[in-house]
Design a protein around this motif. Structure first.
Motif, mmCIF file in Angstrom:
data_model
loop_
_atom_site.group_PDB
_atom_site.id
_atom_site.type_symbol
_atom_site.label_atom_id
_atom_site.label_comp_id
_atom_site.label_asym_id
_atom_site.label_seq_id
_atom_site.Cartn_x
_atom_site.Cartn_y
_atom_site.Cartn_z
ATOM 1 N N THR A 81 -4.929 -1.068 6.368
ATOM 2 C CA THR A 81 -4.580 -1.979 5.279
ATOM 3 C C THR A 81 -4.138 -3.331 5.816
ATOM 4 O O THR A 81 -4.503 -4.381 5.283
ATOM 5 C CB THR A 81 -3.473 -1.373 4.410
ATOM 6 O OG1 THR A 81 -3.931 -0.133 3.872
ATOM 7 C CG2 THR A 81 -3.104 -2.310 3.270
ATOM 8 N N LYS B 103 -4.395 -1.701 -6.677
ATOM 9 C CA LYS B 103 -4.746 -0.407 -6.081
ATOM 10 C C LYS B 103 -5.482 0.531 -7.025
ATOM 11 O O LYS B 103 -5.946 1.581 -6.597
ATOM 12 C CB LYS B 103 -3.461 0.272 -5.563
ATOM 13 C CG LYS B 103 -2.778 -0.528 -4.443
ATOM 14 C CD LYS B 103 -1.578 0.187 -3.868
ATOM 15 C CE LYS B 103 -0.417 0.220 -4.828
ATOM 16 N NZ LYS B 103 0.274 -1.092 -4.927
ATOM 17 N N CYS B 104 -5.559 0.193 -8.294
ATOM 18 C CA CYS B 104 -6.307 1.049 -9.220
ATOM 19 C C CYS B 104 -7.166 0.171 -10.125
ATOM 20 O O CYS B 104 -6.913 -1.023 -10.288
ATOM 21 C CB CYS B 104 -5.365 1.933 -10.039
ATOM 22 S SG CYS B 104 -4.449 1.058 -11.326
ATOM 23 N N ARG C 116 -7.146 -5.304 6.833
ATOM 24 C CA ARG C 116 -7.921 -5.739 5.666
ATOM 25 C C ARG C 116 -7.243 -6.889 4.942
ATOM 26 O O ARG C 116 -7.884 -7.900 4.608
ATOM 27 C CB ARG C 116 -8.124 -4.560 4.715
ATOM 28 C CG ARG C 116 -8.844 -4.929 3.417
ATOM 29 C CD ARG C 116 -9.112 -3.707 2.558
ATOM 30 N NE ARG C 116 -7.906 -3.004 2.169
ATOM 31 C CZ ARG C 116 -7.105 -3.381 1.161
ATOM 32 N NH1 ARG C 116 -7.385 -4.481 0.470
ATOM 33 N NH2 ARG C 116 -6.035 -2.677 0.859
ATOM 34 N N GLN D 195 -1.245 -5.505 -4.226
ATOM 35 C CA GLN D 195 -2.634 -5.090 -4.082
ATOM 36 C C GLN D 195 -3.031 -4.402 -5.382
ATOM 37 O O GLN D 195 -2.263 -3.600 -5.919
ATOM 38 C CB GLN D 195 -2.793 -4.111 -2.922
ATOM 39 C CG GLN D 195 -2.555 -4.725 -1.567
ATOM 40 C CD GLN D 195 -2.767 -3.730 -0.450
ATOM 41 O OE1 GLN D 195 -3.817 -3.101 -0.355
ATOM 42 N NE2 GLN D 195 -1.762 -3.572 0.403
ATOM 43 N N ILE E 200 0.829 -1.208 0.000
ATOM 44 C CA ILE E 200 0.000 0.000 0.000
ATOM 45 C C ILE E 200 0.863 1.258 0.000
ATOM 46 O O ILE E 200 0.408 2.355 -0.351
ATOM 47 C CB ILE E 200 -0.959 0.012 1.215
ATOM 48 C CG1 ILE E 200 -2.107 1.006 1.004
ATOM 49 C CG2 ILE E 200 -0.214 0.321 2.498
ATOM 50 C CD1 ILE E 200 -3.047 0.668 -0.123
ATOM 51 N N THR F 117 -11.045 -3.994 -7.396
ATOM 52 C CA THR F 117 -10.082 -3.039 -6.860
ATOM 53 C C THR F 117 -9.826 -3.323 -5.385
ATOM 54 O O THR F 117 -10.738 -3.698 -4.650
ATOM 55 C CB THR F 117 -10.600 -1.602 -7.028
ATOM 56 O OG1 THR F 117 -10.917 -1.380 -8.401
ATOM 57 C CG2 THR F 117 -9.551 -0.584 -6.610
ATOM 58 N N ARG F 118 -8.583 -3.182 -4.976
ATOM 59 C CA ARG F 118 -8.076 -3.442 -3.621
ATOM 60 C C ARG F 118 -7.901 -4.933 -3.331
ATOM 61 O O ARG F 118 -7.609 -5.310 -2.201
ATOM 62 C CB ARG F 118 -8.945 -2.809 -2.533
ATOM 63 C CG ARG F 118 -9.127 -1.306 -2.657
ATOM 64 C CD ARG F 118 -9.429 -0.662 -1.322
ATOM 65 N NE ARG F 118 -10.496 -1.318 -0.592
ATOM 66 C CZ ARG F 118 -10.732 -1.149 0.709
ATOM 67 N NH1 ARG F 118 -9.974 -0.343 1.423
ATOM 68 N NH2 ARG F 118 -11.738 -1.767 1.314
ATOM 69 N N SER F 119 -8.033 -5.764 -4.340
ATOM 70 C CA SER F 119 -7.877 -7.202 -4.119
ATOM 71 C C SER F 119 -6.458 -7.549 -3.698
ATOM 72 O O SER F 119 -5.483 -6.890 -4.064
ATOM 73 C CB SER F 119 -8.217 -7.984 -5.387
ATOM 74 O OG SER F 119 -9.607 -8.007 -5.611
#
Length: 288
Positions: free
Chosen positions: A125, A259-260, A128, A257, A111, A271-273
């Motif tokens: 983060t 991130k976009c 998560r 991650q 991240i 997204t954010r997987s």
């Protein structure tokens, strides 16, 4: 991975952010933005996002004379990550599956990326990523690979993220060669940041021979290319590694991650997987 139109606003943001971090005057910021637009107009069809990013950050350094505009940000990120070490150690002590937990911690550290955003929340983060299902789960492939390889080539991404990488390096159970950038670009880790994270205590540190984000092999040194070609298992951290190596026939496990939206769409995940994606080469060799 190719450049999509949705990448353009991100390039402009990076250009302005980099220029301001370098202390650029308004006139210099204007020049950086105009040159970025001109470069976008002439991009090759097969250009990757890091190629454009490399051009932006190289011009920022040239125009402002600041060799490392993100130096302070890298130092702050490393300090913040080091402050979390007791927590990372506690997580590992309680882990039912140390290898997967260590991989998740390494992915959580991804991240720390000023190419994707101007701020991040490490604590949120971490929680998560530790609890989320994998968007792509290549852990079984990694386990089988580690049973058969003698050494791992580990491609670093960002400063601060290096602290999280150390946890995974220690969990791999194999000697590791850790490859950083040869000189500053964005907030990517160089030898200085790797040593600040203590990587030299757990791995051999080398560099890619260039200042390019990710690992565009055509720009890397001959010495690095030989290491890459000889490697039986390559762990490649971050979006830029995926962008530059996703079409390369090599035994790579991408840890990142998404991130976009552009990266997420290319990977076929949300997204954010949380992603541990084996390359086709790696999957074919160690897929079972």
């Amino acid at each position: 991975m190719k450049i999509y139109l949705d990448c353009w606003p991100c390039f402009m943001r990076q250009a302005l952010s980099g220029a301001r971090r370098a202390g650029a005057s308004d006139a210099q910021q204007h020049t950086v933005l105009l040159e970025t637009l001109e470069q976008l107009k002439t991009l090759a069809q097969d250009a990757t996002p890091p190629e454009m990013g490399n051009h932006i950050h190289r011009r920022v350094r040239e125009i402002t004379g600041d060799r490392d505009p993100y130096l302070e940000a890298k130092q702050e990120a490393t300090a913040a990550a080091l402050a979390m070490q007791p927590r990372l150690e506690a997580v590992m002590q309680e882990a039912a599956d140390p290898l997967e937990t260590a991989a998740r911690l390494a992915i959580a550290g991804n991240i720390i990326d000023y190419g994707a955003a101007e701020s991040f929340d490490l604590d949120a983060t971490l929680e998560r990523v530790l609890g989320a299902p994998f968007g792509i789960d290549g852990m079984a492939v990694l386990r089988r690979a580690l049973e058969r390889v003698d050494r791992v080539l580990y491609l670093a991404d960002n400063a601060g993220e290096t602290v999280f990488d150390r946890v995974l390096i220690e969990a791999l159970g194999r000697p590791v060669t850790y490859a950083v950038k040869a000189s500053p670009v964005l907030n990517d880790a160089t030898l200085e940041e790797a040593r600040a994270a203590g990587i030299h205590q757990v791995a051999e540190i080398v560099d890619t021979g260039c200042d390019a984000m990710g690992a565009p092999l055509e720009l890397c040194s001959q010495a690095f290319r030989e290491r890459f070609e000889a490697a039986d298992l390559i762990i490649a951290k971050g979006q830029a590694s995926y962008e530059t190596l996703s079409d390369v026939d090599a035994p790579v496990l991408f840890l990142l991650q998404a991130k976009c939206e552009v990266i997420a769409d290319d990977l076929g995940v949300a997204t954010r997987s949380v992603v541990a994606k084996p390359s086709p080469h790696l999957a074919a060799r160690f897929g079972g």
